[in-house]
Design an enzyme around this catalytic site. Sequence first.
Site, PDB file in Angstrom:
ATOM      1  N   SER A  32       0.835  -1.206   0.000  1.00  0.00           N
ATOM      2  CA  SER A  32       0.000   0.000   0.000  1.00  0.00           C
ATOM      3  C   SER A  32       0.866   1.250   0.000  1.00  0.00           C
ATOM      4  O   SER A  32       1.984   1.253   0.541  1.00  0.00           O
ATOM      5  CB  SER A  32      -0.850  -0.029   1.278  1.00  0.00           C
ATOM      6  OG  SER A  32      -1.401   1.232   1.538  1.00  0.00           O
ATOM      7  N   TYR A  62      -2.401  -0.675  11.022  1.00  0.00           N
ATOM      8  CA  TYR A  62      -2.569  -1.311   9.708  1.00  0.00           C
ATOM      9  C   TYR A  62      -1.377  -0.980   8.810  1.00  0.00           C
ATOM     10  O   TYR A  62      -0.774  -1.853   8.188  1.00  0.00           O
ATOM     11  CB  TYR A  62      -3.878  -0.831   9.036  1.00  0.00           C
ATOM     12  CG  TYR A  62      -3.908  -1.113   7.557  1.00  0.00           C
ATOM     13  CD1 TYR A  62      -4.073  -2.404   7.085  1.00  0.00           C
ATOM     14  CD2 TYR A  62      -3.707  -0.089   6.619  1.00  0.00           C
ATOM     15  CE1 TYR A  62      -4.058  -2.679   5.716  1.00  0.00           C
ATOM     16  CE2 TYR A  62      -3.701  -0.351   5.266  1.00  0.00           C
ATOM     17  CZ  TYR A  62      -3.881  -1.649   4.815  1.00  0.00           C
ATOM     18  OH  TYR A  62      -3.848  -1.915   3.474  1.00  0.00           O
ATOM     19  N   LYS A  74       1.755  -3.354   6.978  1.00  0.00           N
ATOM     20  CA  LYS A  74       2.185  -3.392   5.567  1.00  0.00           C
ATOM     21  C   LYS A  74       3.697  -3.180   5.476  1.00  0.00           C
ATOM     22  O   LYS A  74       4.392  -3.876   4.737  1.00  0.00           O
ATOM     23  CB  LYS A  74       1.454  -2.328   4.746  1.00  0.00           C
ATOM     24  CG  LYS A  74       0.023  -2.648   4.456  1.00  0.00           C
ATOM     25  CD  LYS A  74      -0.119  -3.831   3.511  1.00  0.00           C
ATOM     26  CE  LYS A  74      -1.513  -4.423   3.538  1.00  0.00           C
ATOM     27  NZ  LYS A  74      -1.643  -5.757   2.996  1.00  0.00           N
TER      28      LYS A  74
HETATM   29  P1  NAD Z   1     -10.851  -7.218   1.562  1.00  0.00           P
HETATM   30  O1  NAD Z   1     -11.072  -7.166   3.033  1.00  0.00           O
HETATM   31  O2  NAD Z   1     -12.026  -7.084   0.676  1.00  0.00           O
HETATM   32  O3  NAD Z   1     -10.084  -8.582   1.196  1.00  0.00           O
HETATM   33  C1  NAD Z   1      -9.215  -9.228   2.079  1.00  0.00           C
HETATM   34  C2  NAD Z   1      -9.735 -10.658   2.219  1.00  0.00           C
HETATM   35  O4  NAD Z   1      -8.860 -11.390   3.068  1.00  0.00           O
HETATM   36  C3  NAD Z   1     -11.126 -10.717   2.837  1.00  0.00           C
HETATM   37  O5  NAD Z   1     -11.962 -11.435   1.949  1.00  0.00           O
HETATM   38  C4  NAD Z   1     -10.925 -11.456   4.147  1.00  0.00           C
HETATM   39  O6  NAD Z   1     -12.023 -12.271   4.482  1.00  0.00           O
HETATM   40  C5  NAD Z   1      -9.661 -12.240   3.879  1.00  0.00           C
HETATM   41  N1  NAD Z   1      -8.847 -12.565   5.056  1.00  0.00           N
HETATM   42  C6  NAD Z   1      -8.435 -11.722   6.044  1.00  0.00           C
HETATM   43  N2  NAD Z   1      -7.645 -12.382   6.903  1.00  0.00           N
HETATM   44  C7  NAD Z   1      -7.531 -13.650   6.444  1.00  0.00           C
HETATM   45  C8  NAD Z   1      -6.835 -14.797   6.886  1.00  0.00           C
HETATM   46  N3  NAD Z   1      -6.097 -14.792   7.990  1.00  0.00           N
HETATM   47  N4  NAD Z   1      -6.936 -15.938   6.166  1.00  0.00           N
HETATM   48  C9  NAD Z   1      -7.707 -15.984   5.041  1.00  0.00           C
HETATM   49  N5  NAD Z   1      -8.387 -14.933   4.581  1.00  0.00           N
HETATM   50  C10 NAD Z   1      -8.291 -13.769   5.270  1.00  0.00           C
HETATM   51  O7  NAD Z   1      -9.752  -6.142   1.202  1.00  0.00           O
HETATM   52  P2  NAD Z   1      -9.245  -5.615  -0.220  1.00  0.00           P
HETATM   53  O8  NAD Z   1      -9.637  -4.192  -0.354  1.00  0.00           O
HETATM   54  O9  NAD Z   1      -9.612  -6.566  -1.282  1.00  0.00           O
HETATM   55  O10 NAD Z   1      -7.692  -5.644   0.032  1.00  0.00           O
HETATM   56  C11 NAD Z   1      -6.880  -6.748  -0.336  1.00  0.00           C
HETATM   57  C12 NAD Z   1      -5.464  -6.493   0.109  1.00  0.00           C
HETATM   58  O11 NAD Z   1      -5.006  -5.278  -0.477  1.00  0.00           O
HETATM   59  C13 NAD Z   1      -5.315  -6.329   1.617  1.00  0.00           C
HETATM   60  O12 NAD Z   1      -4.110  -6.935   2.025  1.00  0.00           O
HETATM   61  C14 NAD Z   1      -5.236  -4.824   1.792  1.00  0.00           C
HETATM   62  O13 NAD Z   1      -4.522  -4.475   2.944  1.00  0.00           O
HETATM   63  C15 NAD Z   1      -4.500  -4.414   0.528  1.00  0.00           C
HETATM   64  N6  NAD Z   1      -4.754  -3.020   0.158  1.00  0.00           N
HETATM   65  C16 NAD Z   1      -6.039  -2.592  -0.014  1.00  0.00           C
HETATM   66  C17 NAD Z   1      -6.286  -1.246  -0.321  1.00  0.00           C
HETATM   67  C18 NAD Z   1      -7.692  -0.737  -0.494  1.00  0.00           C
HETATM   68  O14 NAD Z   1      -7.870   0.482  -0.481  1.00  0.00           O
HETATM   69  N7  NAD Z   1      -8.705  -1.588  -0.671  1.00  0.00           N
HETATM   70  C19 NAD Z   1      -5.210  -0.361  -0.485  1.00  0.00           C
HETATM   71  C20 NAD Z   1      -3.906  -0.839  -0.330  1.00  0.00           C
HETATM   72  C21 NAD Z   1      -3.699  -2.186  -0.008  1.00  0.00           C
HETATM   73  N1  UFG Z   2     -13.310  10.963   2.686  1.00  0.00           N
HETATM   74  C1  UFG Z   2     -14.350  11.793   3.044  1.00  0.00           C
HETATM   75  N2  UFG Z   2     -15.455  11.232   3.590  1.00  0.00           N
HETATM   76  C2  UFG Z   2     -15.593   9.895   3.778  1.00  0.00           C
HETATM   77  C3  UFG Z   2     -14.521   9.048   3.411  1.00  0.00           C
HETATM   78  C4  UFG Z   2     -13.387   9.618   2.877  1.00  0.00           C
HETATM   79  O1  UFG Z   2     -14.268  13.015   2.885  1.00  0.00           O
HETATM   80  O2  UFG Z   2     -16.636   9.458   4.300  1.00  0.00           O
HETATM   81  C5  UFG Z   2     -12.111  11.561   2.067  1.00  0.00           C
HETATM   82  C6  UFG Z   2     -10.855  11.365   2.913  1.00  0.00           C
HETATM   83  O3  UFG Z   2     -10.705  12.436   3.815  1.00  0.00           O
HETATM   84  C7  UFG Z   2      -9.782  11.345   1.840  1.00  0.00           C
HETATM   85  C8  UFG Z   2     -10.477  10.756   0.615  1.00  0.00           C
HETATM   86  O4  UFG Z   2     -11.866  10.896   0.856  1.00  0.00           O
HETATM   87  O5  UFG Z   2      -9.426  12.646   1.529  1.00  0.00           O
HETATM   88  C9  UFG Z   2     -10.160   9.278   0.406  1.00  0.00           C
HETATM   89  O6  UFG Z   2     -10.406   8.590   1.613  1.00  0.00           O
HETATM   90  P1  UFG Z   2     -10.441   7.001   1.689  1.00  0.00           P
HETATM   91  O7  UFG Z   2     -10.784   6.643   3.094  1.00  0.00           O
HETATM   92  O8  UFG Z   2     -11.305   6.444   0.612  1.00  0.00           O
HETATM   93  O9  UFG Z   2      -8.954   6.575   1.323  1.00  0.00           O
HETATM   94  P2  UFG Z   2      -7.585   6.978   2.040  1.00  0.00           P
HETATM   95  O10 UFG Z   2      -6.786   7.735   1.038  1.00  0.00           O
HETATM   96  O11 UFG Z   2      -7.789   7.615   3.345  1.00  0.00           O
HETATM   97  O12 UFG Z   2      -6.995   5.541   2.374  1.00  0.00           O
HETATM   98  C10 UFG Z   2      -6.453   4.714   1.376  1.00  0.00           C
HETATM   99  C11 UFG Z   2      -6.686   3.248   1.701  1.00  0.00           C
HETATM  100  C12 UFG Z   2      -5.927   2.827   2.923  1.00  0.00           C
HETATM  101  C13 UFG Z   2      -4.479   3.256   2.851  1.00  0.00           C
HETATM  102  C14 UFG Z   2      -4.394   4.721   2.540  1.00  0.00           C
HETATM  103  C15 UFG Z   2      -2.981   5.147   2.351  1.00  0.00           C
HETATM  104  O13 UFG Z   2      -8.065   3.002   1.915  1.00  0.00           O
HETATM  105  O14 UFG Z   2      -5.922   1.405   2.986  1.00  0.00           O
HETATM  106  O15 UFG Z   2      -5.096   4.992   1.332  1.00  0.00           O
HETATM  107  O16 UFG Z   2      -2.418   4.428   1.309  1.00  0.00           O
HETATM  108  F1  UFG Z   2      -3.848   3.008   4.028  1.00  0.00           F
END
Ligand code: NAD
Ligand code: UFG
Length: 349
Positions: A127, A153, A157
């Site tokens: 991330s 969190y 990472k």
């Molecule tokens: P998500 O929660 O939808 O998917 C993660 C999945 O992992 C879930 O389905 C959950 O049930 C499963 N899981 C959690 N712990 C587990 C375990 N111990 N064993 C087996 N399954 C397990 O999240 P996502 O948005 O699809 O994110 C996927 C990955 O990408 C995560 O590692 C997250 O940290 C990373 N990531 C996500 C974002 C984002 O904004 N969505 C940004 C940067 C990184």
């Molecule tokens: N925001 C609002 N209202 C809401 C939700 C979000 O105004 O209800 C704004 C936040 O302040 C931010 C933007 O929308 O300015 C995006 O917010 P998100 O929560 O969608 O995403 P972030 O950038 O805060 O977080 C993302 C990922 C995290 C990661 C982070 C840094 O969701 O997993 O980027 O990489 F850690």
Amino acid sequence: MVNKTILITGGAGYIGSHTAVELIQAGYKTVIVDNLYNASLGAVDAIGEITSTEPIFYKGDCTDSQFLKKVFTENKIDAVIHFAGYKAVGESVKKPLAYYKNNLDSTITLLEGMKEFGCTKFVFSSSATVYLDENVVKYNEKTTKTNRPFSPYGTTKLVQEYILQDTALGEEFESVGGLQVVSLRYFNPIGAHSSGNLGEDPNGIPNNLAPYITQVAVGKLDSLPIFGADYSTPDGTPLRDYIHVVDLAKGHLAGLDYVFKQSGKFFDPINLGAGKPVSVFEVIASFEKAVGQKIPYKIVERRAGDLPEFFADCAKAKEVLGFETKLDLDSMTADSWHWQKTHPNGFSK
Ligand code: NAD
Ligand code: UFG
């Protein structure tokens, strides 16, 4: 048909399920593992429907070595894409132990299983949170990583990257030819599959911007709280680098190709973003076009830990993966809305 089997941990989750679709459609055999902590079987069914296949799915936990042993014994896994983990920034502040235990233990147990079965190709879900730095807005892979992410969190990472890098460069995988890791640092994934049958299905009130907006649009929530409109940005709201989840999923195919070309001891981090800073008001305006009505909002206090601006330098992804995003902000919001409108309660009917 690509003669390779990919283990997708967390494959029933948001990004994992979209990646499973792209891999299956590209001819890979996939094995999906998820403990369904933050996902439902509906996502696995949707993967099957979209790809006209019967996905191979194991319900189980990546911290369970016996469970992983069964998966590796029953399938000859050529590479792993590791999505499984907890991801809610705010929750991690309240429950750090649960986050450290699940996220770190999953990665360590998975690596031990891979070593035992001679599997050496690893694509990791990292991330942009590993960089977060108030003094830099455009992050490239040489940007110094923060030594204190804003949340437990984020720390998981960062530490998982160190575990992977140290293991790749250490001796423990030498007997099986070395570990090759590509760590994909995602920026802000939003959007959904164009079929409308697969999308983000957060538990409870969404933490992130896009699912919050779609739940307002569908009438489940009253109005969007905008966390501050007094930042020193053009319209006062923070700028982020939103990437369509299907582009992001395709980035994993490129990541796999790349890791399959490597040998010996290898660790490489690569950003996956669109490279374009977009404000909260711009996201809202794009959703309003998709939905065809105004999104009610209220400007509230800033959210702790939010930075005014960050986005990806995408040069390395282009150079080493040949990867560039294709889908713009309007596709992201239109696809998110298509999914939400047709599935107001996500995968549960
Ligand atoms: P998500 O929660 O939808 O998917 C993660 C999945 O992992 C879930 O389905 C959950 O049930 C499963 N899981 C959690 N712990 C587990 C375990 N111990 N064993 C087996 N399954 C397990 O999240 P996502 O948005 O699809 O994110 C996927 C990955 O990408 C995560 O590692 C997250 O940290 C990373 N990531 C996500 C974002 C984002 O904004 N969505 C940004 C940067 C990184
Ligand atoms: N925001 C609002 N209202 C809401 C939700 C979000 O105004 O209800 C704004 C936040 O302040 C931010 C933007 O929308 O300015 C995006 O917010 P998100 O929560 O969608 O995403 P972030 O950038 O805060 O977080 C993302 C990922 C995290 C990661 C982070 C840094 O969701 O997993 O980027 O990489 F850690």
